[in-house]
Write a protein that holds these residues in place. Structure first.
Motif, mmCIF file in Angstrom:
data_model
loop_
_atom_site.group_PDB
_atom_site.id
_atom_site.type_symbol
_atom_site.label_atom_id
_atom_site.label_comp_id
_atom_site.label_asym_id
_atom_site.label_seq_id
_atom_site.Cartn_x
_atom_site.Cartn_y
_atom_site.Cartn_z
ATOM 1 N N ASP A 30 42.135 54.299 32.789
ATOM 2 C CA ASP A 30 43.066 53.955 33.592
ATOM 3 C C ASP A 30 44.130 54.332 34.392
ATOM 4 O O ASP A 30 44.516 54.290 35.411
ATOM 5 C CB ASP A 30 43.300 52.220 33.371
ATOM 6 C CG ASP A 30 44.026 52.111 31.730
ATOM 7 O OD1 ASP A 30 44.148 53.368 31.181
ATOM 8 O OD2 ASP A 30 44.935 51.226 31.552
ATOM 9 N N ASN A 57 39.985 50.658 30.452
ATOM 10 C CA ASN A 57 41.010 50.014 30.848
ATOM 11 C C ASN A 57 41.667 49.590 29.563
ATOM 12 O O ASN A 57 41.522 48.291 29.169
ATOM 13 C CB ASN A 57 40.903 48.958 31.880
ATOM 14 C CG ASN A 57 42.270 48.302 32.362
ATOM 15 O OD1 ASN A 57 43.367 48.609 31.953
ATOM 16 N ND2 ASN A 57 42.198 47.162 33.475
ATOM 17 N N TYR A 89 46.840 45.411 32.855
ATOM 18 C CA TYR A 89 45.347 45.349 32.773
ATOM 19 C C TYR A 89 45.277 44.905 34.186
ATOM 20 O O TYR A 89 44.567 43.992 34.608
ATOM 21 C CB TYR A 89 44.820 44.026 31.772
ATOM 22 C CG TYR A 89 45.046 44.694 30.683
ATOM 23 C CD1 TYR A 89 44.087 45.574 29.916
ATOM 24 C CD2 TYR A 89 45.952 44.360 29.682
ATOM 25 C CE1 TYR A 89 44.134 45.884 28.566
ATOM 26 C CE2 TYR A 89 46.119 44.541 28.330
ATOM 27 C CZ TYR A 89 45.250 45.324 27.606
ATOM 28 O OH TYR A 89 45.043 45.814 26.496
ATOM 29 N N THR A 90 45.280 45.856 35.191
ATOM 30 C CA THR A 90 44.900 45.704 36.411
ATOM 31 C C THR A 90 43.550 45.422 36.964
ATOM 32 O O THR A 90 42.529 46.099 36.015
ATOM 33 C CB THR A 90 45.329 46.952 37.149
ATOM 34 O OG1 THR A 90 46.715 47.221 37.031
ATOM 35 C CG2 THR A 90 45.167 46.759 38.789
ATOM 36 N N ARG A 91 43.094 44.673 37.818
ATOM 37 C CA ARG A 91 41.715 44.270 38.130
ATOM 38 C C ARG A 91 41.266 45.533 39.477
ATOM 39 O O ARG A 91 41.234 45.174 40.430
ATOM 40 C CB ARG A 91 41.675 42.888 38.769
ATOM 41 C CG ARG A 91 42.043 41.759 37.620
ATOM 42 C CD ARG A 91 40.943 41.662 36.721
ATOM 43 N NE ARG A 91 39.682 41.667 37.310
ATOM 44 C CZ ARG A 91 38.945 40.316 37.478
ATOM 45 N NH1 ARG A 91 39.691 39.303 37.096
ATOM 46 N NH2 ARG A 91 37.846 40.386 37.899
ATOM 47 N N TYR A 92 40.959 46.590 38.629
ATOM 48 C CA TYR A 92 40.454 47.657 39.258
ATOM 49 C C TYR A 92 39.013 47.213 39.962
ATOM 50 O O TYR A 92 38.656 47.819 41.111
ATOM 51 C CB TYR A 92 40.289 48.832 38.530
ATOM 52 C CG TYR A 92 41.537 49.198 37.863
ATOM 53 C CD1 TYR A 92 42.561 49.907 38.743
ATOM 54 C CD2 TYR A 92 41.637 49.473 36.623
ATOM 55 C CE1 TYR A 92 43.832 50.172 37.999
ATOM 56 C CE2 TYR A 92 42.876 49.538 36.022
ATOM 57 C CZ TYR A 92 43.839 50.459 36.867
ATOM 58 O OH TYR A 92 45.211 50.544 36.204
ATOM 59 N N ASP A 93 38.248 46.558 39.354
ATOM 60 C CA ASP A 93 37.152 45.899 40.092
ATOM 61 C C ASP A 93 37.288 45.054 41.153
ATOM 62 O O ASP A 93 36.602 45.215 42.234
ATOM 63 C CB ASP A 93 36.152 45.067 38.892
ATOM 64 C CG ASP A 93 37.137 43.858 38.340
ATOM 65 O OD1 ASP A 93 38.432 44.002 37.948
ATOM 66 O OD2 ASP A 93 36.690 42.659 38.540
ATOM 67 N N GLN A 94 38.352 44.261 41.271
ATOM 68 C CA GLN A 94 38.567 43.582 42.596
ATOM 69 C C GLN A 94 39.119 44.504 43.688
ATOM 70 O O GLN A 94 38.898 44.492 44.808
ATOM 71 C CB GLN A 94 39.508 42.560 42.220
ATOM 72 C CG GLN A 94 39.077 41.386 41.320
ATOM 73 C CD GLN A 94 40.164 40.366 41.095
ATOM 74 O OE1 GLN A 94 41.258 40.586 41.196
ATOM 75 N NE2 GLN A 94 39.716 39.129 40.439
ATOM 76 N N GLU A 111 32.878 44.727 38.903
ATOM 77 C CA GLU A 111 32.684 43.603 37.852
ATOM 78 C C GLU A 111 33.762 43.706 36.506
ATOM 79 O O GLU A 111 34.000 45.263 36.243
ATOM 80 C CB GLU A 111 31.163 43.869 37.310
ATOM 81 C CG GLU A 111 30.732 42.815 36.282
ATOM 82 C CD GLU A 111 29.266 42.868 36.018
ATOM 83 O OE1 GLU A 111 28.973 42.279 34.963
ATOM 84 O OE2 GLU A 111 28.403 43.529 36.932
ATOM 85 N N LEU A 112 33.986 42.959 35.946
ATOM 86 C CA LEU A 112 35.031 42.874 34.823
ATOM 87 C C LEU A 112 34.206 42.679 33.529
ATOM 88 O O LEU A 112 33.322 42.166 33.603
ATOM 89 C CB LEU A 112 36.031 41.847 34.825
ATOM 90 C CG LEU A 112 36.802 41.765 33.730
ATOM 91 C CD1 LEU A 112 37.933 42.965 33.593
ATOM 92 C CD2 LEU A 112 37.799 40.365 33.747
ATOM 93 N N GLU A 149 34.431 42.484 29.150
ATOM 94 C CA GLU A 149 35.259 42.307 28.394
ATOM 95 C C GLU A 149 34.636 42.336 26.990
ATOM 96 O O GLU A 149 35.542 42.396 26.068
ATOM 97 C CB GLU A 149 35.992 40.930 28.635
ATOM 98 C CG GLU A 149 36.852 40.870 29.948
ATOM 99 C CD GLU A 149 37.764 39.631 29.863
ATOM 100 O OE1 GLU A 149 38.883 39.576 29.803
ATOM 101 O OE2 GLU A 149 36.762 38.578 30.447
ATOM 102 N N ASN A 208 34.998 47.726 35.144
ATOM 103 C CA ASN A 208 36.591 47.553 34.726
ATOM 104 C C ASN A 208 36.099 46.944 33.284
ATOM 105 O O ASN A 208 36.118 45.997 33.134
ATOM 106 C CB ASN A 208 37.433 46.617 35.673
ATOM 107 C CG ASN A 208 38.764 46.652 35.260
ATOM 108 O OD1 ASN A 208 39.220 47.561 34.431
ATOM 109 N ND2 ASN A 208 39.730 45.743 35.371
#
Length: 560
Positions: free
Chosen positions: A440, A466, A493-498, A508-509, A511, A533
């Motif tokens: 990340d 990430n 924890y940035t939403r790079y997917d968004q 897509e996230l 986890e 992500n």
């Protein structure tokens, strides 16, 4: 009498070289060149930062073996490109960087964007020049390509004042070089080749170490033939991964530490003795080992450690000589005892990793992430890896099977290479899987180039590990200064997917470990530039690839 302007002469020279793509960021005085490129059928890939343009040119060169081309604007555009040029220089990549420049009457007037580019780029290129006469433009471009591709590859640079590009000249005055470069393969001294084979024959534990010179020479077939005939174990530097498939029984990459410490004869082929190889010195290498070094650049032989037999020559040519000489020698092929010992060590290392590679822990163990990627990718998939800690994990977990399919920063350790390299690789090989695995932290350098991928419909898949931290740095801080002393190394924890979805790509996230493979399937099936992500574990020192970080694990950190 027909006439032609300078911009068209640039395009004509590139067309003659077979250039198919130019990586660029727009600005004056580029537009005449752009118009000519489009008319000539040369694809223009416009990027979001000039550094990325040069890195894409480098990635294209590595993916194809042909010189890459970048075009940048004057002043700040050249300054932004410098990091990419430096990476090409220290990575020995054949990249031709072309740039605009202020009109000649503006020189030394402190005009907008005016600066002496050559003084800046000269230490980082083999050759650089300014074109002052329109009718000689093709001549200068031909020199740039010849210098970039001769001997040890290197970047070159040419800039073009705006008035030189816009000037119209009579066709009959134009200098159009012909037959101005050739691809020669200098062979090694036969006596030195014979001496090298005798030395390898007398060794009990010889190894071959192949570097990127093998890749640039296109010598992977010759390397494989030599290794298979002699039965000498071989390991490759990171840039040369895949020249010997990682699952080949004579590939000892997994047991490289043992191989280098115990080897009594070492053949370096196209491998520079820089920090990646511990400068060729103890404690990484056996101090009493005999050494042979093959390199096309004479200045590399004997750098950083004494060399017993130095052979100046092209890797492909010299490996052929070595094989021919080995076939006349009664000690080849060798028995497999030394190779078996190294394979056994490699198996033990792999078994130790399986504890983490199959971990169901949440957040996801980064070794598990790498393992799932390794099980998913096709054999000829191209993988670019960008980061610090994730690079270390991927190095040990994700194998390479074909030459040129593994790209990482090289000797500079430059962050931000992953997405540009991946875009270039996908352009070069549109029918192969291309995946960029990055941390990340490293995403932040050239993450906006995913917009470039979207706009140009280049469907790479980006996997972001990430863990909301600069992993190597924060692990060091925790071990040395205490768990709560992680100043300047924590991210979010940035939403790079968004972010990528907002650009028009697929996001897509992820986890949980069991979500990784299905997410990879969906990302590749989307047909779009995609970002997975993946939320991964911050606390990695227990299983770090760095013995130093394991030794200072936070479990033993001081209380503060």
């Amino acid at each position: 009498m027909s006439q032609i302007d300078g911009s068209q002469l640039v395009v004509e020279a590139l067309k003659k070289e077979g250039v198919k793509n130019v990586f660029t960021l727009s600005g004056v005085p580029s537009f005449g060149v752009y118009d000519g490129l489009a008319s000539a059928g040369i694809r223009i890939i416009d990027v979001r930062h000039e550094q990325a343009a040069v890195l894409m040119a480098q990635g294209y060169a590595r993916a194809t073996g042909q010189p890459g081309v970048a075009w940048v604007v004057p002043g700040p555009g050249v300054l932004n490109a410098i990091t990419g040029i430096a990476n090409c220089y220290f990575g020995s990549a054949p990249v031709v960087v072309l740039a605009g420049k202020n009109p000649i009457p503006d020189f030394e007037l402190s005009a907008f964007h005016d600066m002496d580019h050559l003084q800046i780029v000269r230490p980082l290129t083999r050759w650089c020049a300014t074109v002052y006469e329109t009718h000689r433009i093709a001549e200068y471009v031909s020199i740039a390509f010849r210098e970039a591709c001769s001997g040890q590859p290197s970047p070159t640079f040419v800039d073009f004042p705006q008035d030189v590009l816009e000037t119209v000249v009579d066709e009959e005055t134009v200098v159009r070089p012909e037959r101005y470069r050739t691809r020669t393969r200098p062979f090694g001294d036969p006596d030195k080749v014979s001496e090298a084979i005798n030395m390898l024959a007398m060794g009990e534990r010889p190894i071959v170490i192949a570097g990127s010179g093998v890749l640039w020479s296109g010598a992977h077939h010759e390397l494989l033939k030599f290794v298979e005939y002699t039965r000498i174990p071989c390991l490759t530097t990171p840039l040369a991964r895949g020249t010997i498939p990682d699952n080949h029984p004579l590939n000892c990459f997994a047991s490289r530490s043992l191989a280098m410490k115990k080897a009594d004869v070492i053949l370096f082929v196209g491998a520079r003795l820089n920090f990646i190889l511990g400068f060729g010195r103890p404690p990484r290498f056996n101090p009493s080992a005999s050494t042979i070094q093959v390199d096309i650049e004479p200045r590399e032989i004997g750098r950083n450690r004494p060399i017993d037999v130095g052979i100046v020559g092209d890797a492909k040519a010299v490996l052929g000589q070595l094989l021919d000489e080995a076939k006349t020698h009664k000690y080849f092929p060798r028995d497999l005892a030394w190779s078996d010992e190294l394979n056994e060590e490699g198996k033990k290392k792999s078994e130790r990793l399986m504890k983490w590679a199959t971990s169901d822990r949440v957040p996801i163990n980064p070794i598990r992430l790498c393992y799932e990627i390794s099980r998913f990718l096709d054999r000829d998939a191209i993988l670019t890896i960008d980061g610090g800690e994730i690079l270390d994990f991927a190095r040990s977990v994700i194998p390479s099977y074909v030459p040129g399919a593994r790209m990482n920063p090289g000797v500079t350790g430059l962050l931000g290479i992953g997405i540009p390299y991946a875009i270039a690789a996908k352009i070069a090989h549109p029918n192969r899987q291309v995946l960029c695995l990055c941390g990340d932290g490293s995403f932040g350098f050239n993450g906006l180039e995913m917009d470039t991928a979207v706009r140009h419909k280049i469907p790479i898949v980006l996997v972001v590990s990430n863990n909301a931290t600069w992993g190597l740095c924060s692990s060091w801080q925790k071990g040395v200064y205490g768990r709560d002393r992680t100043f300047g190394t924590m991210l979010s924890y940035t939403r790079y997917d968004q972010m990528i979805e907002a650009m028009g790509g697929y996001g897509e996230l992820v986890e949980r470990p069991e979500q990784i493979r299905p997410a990879l399937e969906r990302a590749f099936a989307s047909g779009k530039p995609a970002c997975l992500n993946v939320i991964t574990d911050q606390e990695t020192s227990e299983y770090s690839m760095s013995a130093q970080l394991r030794d200072i694990s936070p479990k033993n950190a001081p209380s503060v």
